[in-house]
Design an enzyme around this catalytic site. Structure first.
Site, PDB file in Angstrom:
ATOM      1  N   LYS A   1      12.048  -2.972  12.022  1.00 40.19           N
ATOM      2  CA  LYS A   1      13.428  -2.551  11.722  1.00 40.19           C
ATOM      3  C   LYS A   1      14.418  -3.070  12.765  1.00 40.19           C
ATOM      4  O   LYS A   1      14.101  -3.124  13.962  1.00 40.19           O
ATOM      5  CB  LYS A   1      13.515  -1.016  11.690  1.00 40.19           C
ATOM      6  CG  LYS A   1      12.449  -0.354  10.830  1.00 40.19           C
ATOM      7  CD  LYS A   1      12.652   1.141  10.682  1.00 40.19           C
ATOM      8  CE  LYS A   1      11.429   1.805  10.074  1.00 40.19           C
ATOM      9  NZ  LYS A   1      10.411   2.193  11.053  1.00 40.19           N
TER      10      LYS A   1
ATOM     11  N   HIS B   1      17.682  -0.254  10.242  1.00 42.70           N
ATOM     12  CA  HIS B   1      17.144   1.066  10.590  1.00 42.70           C
ATOM     13  C   HIS B   1      18.122   2.208  10.230  1.00 42.70           C
ATOM     14  O   HIS B   1      17.723   3.243   9.715  1.00 42.70           O
ATOM     15  CB  HIS B   1      16.825   1.088  12.091  1.00 42.70           C
ATOM     16  CG  HIS B   1      15.769   2.058  12.481  1.00 42.70           C
ATOM     17  ND1 HIS B   1      14.850   1.814  13.463  1.00 42.70           N
ATOM     18  CD2 HIS B   1      15.477   3.305  12.043  1.00 42.70           C
ATOM     19  CE1 HIS B   1      14.037   2.855  13.596  1.00 42.70           C
ATOM     20  NE2 HIS B   1      14.402   3.769  12.741  1.00 42.70           N
TER      21      HIS B   1
ATOM     22  N   ASP C   1       4.142   0.962   9.818  1.00 41.80           N
ATOM     23  CA  ASP C   1       5.604   1.071   9.865  1.00 41.80           C
ATOM     24  C   ASP C   1       6.070   1.018  11.318  1.00 41.80           C
ATOM     25  O   ASP C   1       5.905   1.976  12.061  1.00 41.80           O
ATOM     26  CB  ASP C   1       6.043   2.405   9.236  1.00 41.80           C
ATOM     27  CG  ASP C   1       7.555   2.564   9.277  1.00 41.80           C
ATOM     28  OD1 ASP C   1       8.222   1.984   8.412  1.00 41.80           O
ATOM     29  OD2 ASP C   1       8.063   3.259  10.184  1.00 41.80           O
TER      30      ASP C   1
ATOM     31  N   TYR D   1      11.103   1.777  18.762  1.00 45.26           N
ATOM     32  CA  TYR D   1       9.979   2.646  19.142  1.00 45.26           C
ATOM     33  C   TYR D   1       9.368   2.193  20.476  1.00 45.26           C
ATOM     34  O   TYR D   1       8.537   2.894  21.051  1.00 45.26           O
ATOM     35  CB  TYR D   1       8.904   2.697  18.047  1.00 45.26           C
ATOM     36  CG  TYR D   1       9.391   3.212  16.698  1.00 45.26           C
ATOM     37  CD1 TYR D   1      10.566   3.954  16.593  1.00 45.26           C
ATOM     38  CD2 TYR D   1       8.685   2.953  15.537  1.00 45.26           C
ATOM     39  CE1 TYR D   1      11.027   4.411  15.361  1.00 45.26           C
ATOM     40  CE2 TYR D   1       9.137   3.413  14.294  1.00 45.26           C
ATOM     41  CZ  TYR D   1      10.310   4.145  14.220  1.00 45.26           C
ATOM     42  OH  TYR D   1      10.761   4.585  12.999  1.00 45.26           O
TER      43      TYR D   1
ATOM     44  N   PRO E   1       0.831  -1.212   0.000  1.00 42.84           N
ATOM     45  CA  PRO E   1       0.000   0.000   0.000  1.00 42.84           C
ATOM     46  C   PRO E   1       0.865   1.262   0.000  1.00 42.84           C
ATOM     47  O   PRO E   1       1.844   1.345   0.745  1.00 42.84           O
ATOM     48  CB  PRO E   1      -0.809  -0.120   1.293  1.00 42.84           C
ATOM     49  CG  PRO E   1      -0.823  -1.589   1.605  1.00 42.84           C
ATOM     50  CD  PRO E   1       0.501  -2.119   1.115  1.00 42.84           C
ATOM     51  N   ALA E   2       0.501   2.232  -0.831  1.00 38.77           N
ATOM     52  CA  ALA E   2       1.346   3.409  -1.051  1.00 38.77           C
ATOM     53  C   ALA E   2       1.219   4.468   0.039  1.00 38.77           C
ATOM     54  O   ALA E   2       1.708   5.589  -0.112  1.00 38.77           O
ATOM     55  CB  ALA E   2       1.043   4.017  -2.411  1.00 38.77           C
TER      56      ALA E   2
ATOM     57  N   LEU F   1       0.828   3.852   8.119  1.00 39.59           N
ATOM     58  CA  LEU F   1       0.743   4.643   9.352  1.00 39.59           C
ATOM     59  C   LEU F   1       2.073   4.506  10.094  1.00 39.59           C
ATOM     60  O   LEU F   1       2.522   3.386  10.361  1.00 39.59           O
ATOM     61  CB  LEU F   1      -0.400   4.130  10.240  1.00 39.59           C
ATOM     62  CG  LEU F   1      -0.706   5.018  11.444  1.00 39.59           C
ATOM     63  CD1 LEU F   1      -1.491   6.272  11.009  1.00 39.59           C
ATOM     64  CD2 LEU F   1      -1.513   4.262  12.505  1.00 39.59           C
TER      65      LEU F   1
END
Ligand SMILES: NC(=O)c1ccc[n+]([C@@H]2O[C@H](COP(=O)([O-])OP(=O)(O)OC[C@H]3O[C@@H](n4cnc5c(N)ncnc54)[C@H](OP(=O)(O)O)[C@@H]3O)[C@@H](O)[C@H]2O)c1
Length: 347
Positions: free
Chosen positions: A98, A131, A65, A70, A32-33, A36
């Site tokens: 990542k 990353h 993403d 995170y 998908p281009a 979120l």
């Protein structure tokens, strides 16, 4: 009690995922281009991000993403599990994670990927990225002066050892695709020379004030899809990523004028421009009205050719995520990380 159907009940404002444009990767897979983002910039709690994942899935997002650094993959995993239980097929989702910088060691890559898969409660990842090209650990929430005591420059032979393990992830079926992030043209040239499995994407900072035309064209000409991070200019980024010279995309008169014409927030114009230009933006938001507006923007009427030309003209070459914490020796400036002279900065 909520039922499966309730959970997926898309409001009339939601977007049918089949209307969202996609990118064809070198393997033929469709991504998908728009995705979120999930980096809470050190201040948005994991639970709030996870809530946004569920909400975004309801309004039509399928691409997320993520990254171990995170610090929220476990709760995001719970959200993804609910999304799948509610009826979204796993193969309709596109999940990226990542490899963090302290896991570049040959024995660390596969376990790190397995950890992210377990945290995200999946069987495989659609995409796994290195990353940063530097193996220099710095802790979450650190400030701009933080340096790893054993910081190292980019050493191609070492990066290739990491990349061989990334290729192994594909062989093992743990990652369907592998890719890079924060790379430069000279580093990518060497990587492309030596790979067995080439990167499917390069995740890079891209927004109207930082369009990176050379790198953008380079990756596309090599069949690598550019993923654009901080597509709105990361207005809530951490303090360590702010300097006095930074410009603000969403205050640019060209962006503001187009936003007024469309009756949307300037952020939406940045996202629309990104998809129309050919990159895959991954805007972050935990507010339903914002992530919904971003998705609606990319399936609505496009920007005019004249508006696209006007936005092409407001590039300020303003990198926001400069990466100072990755510098490896005294006296360096952040530009040294980005090989601006066209060669890899010597050790
Ligand atoms: N590979 C890397 O090294 C790297 C580096 C940086 C980021 N990333 C990825 O890229 C993602 C996005 O980048 P980012 O988080 O730095 O910045 P960004 O997406 O450019 O900006 C996010 C900010 O924009 C606001 N926003 C989003 N949509 C909006 C709308 N329609 N109207 C008004 N405001 C809106 C959000 O606020 P609200 O939450 O209030 O809506 C949030 O503060 C990250 O989350 C992460 O997944 C990757």
């Amino acid at each position: 009690m909520r039922t499966k159907a309730d959970f997926l009940l898309t409001s009339t404002e939601g977007v049918d995922p089949s209307r969202v444009p996609s990118r064809t990767l070198h393997t033929g897979a469709l991504m998908p281009a728009i995705g979120l983002g999930t980096f809470g910039s050190d201040h948005v709690p994991p639970e709030e991000v996870a809530r946004a994942i569920r909400g975004a899935a309801v309004v039509g997002y399928r691409h997320f993403d993520c990254a171990s650094v995170y610090g929220n993959e476990e709760v995001i995993g719970e959200a993804l599990q609910q999304v799948v239980k509610a009826g979204v097929r796993r193969d309709e989702l596109w999940i990226t994670s990542k490899l963090w910088n302290d896991k570049h060691g040959e024995d660390d890559v596969v376990p790190a990927c397995r950890n992210s898969i377990a945290d995200l409660k999946l069987d495989y990842l659609d995409m796994y990225l290195v990353h940063w090209p530097f193996p220099n650990y710095h802790p979450p929430h650190c400030d701009v002066t933080s340096r790893s005591p054993d910081a190292k420059p980019y050493i191609h032979d070492n990066f290739m050892k990491t990349w061989r393990q990334m290729e192994k992830l594909v062989d093992l079926g743990l990652a369907r695709h592998i890719g890079t992030s924060n790379m430069t043209i000279p580093k990518l040239r060497l990587l492309l020379r030596d790979v067995r499995i080439k990167p499917a994407v390069n995740e890079m900072e891209l927004h109207p004030h930082f369009q990176q035309p050379e790198l953008f064209e380079f990756v596309r000409s090599h069949g690598i899809e550019p993923i654009g991070y901080s597509p709105i200019g990361s207005p809530a980024r951490p303090e360590r990523d702010r300097t006095a010279d930074d410009t603000v995309d969403i205050e640019d008169p060209v962006i503001v004028k187009i936003a007024r014409r469309l009756g949307v927030h300037p952020a939406v114009v940045c996202v629309m421009w990104a998809v129309q230009r050919g990159q895959t933006p991954i805007p972050f938001s935990t507010k339903r009205e914002h992530y919904l507006a971003n998705l609606q923007g990319v399936v609505g009427d496009p920007l005019t050719d004249e508006e696209m030309t006007q936005i092409a003209g407001i590039d300020r070459n303003c990198r926001l995520i400069k990466g100072q914490v990755f510098l490896w020796k005294e006296g360096q400036i952040w530009e040294d990380l980005w090989d601006l002279g066209g060669d890899i900065t010597p050790p």
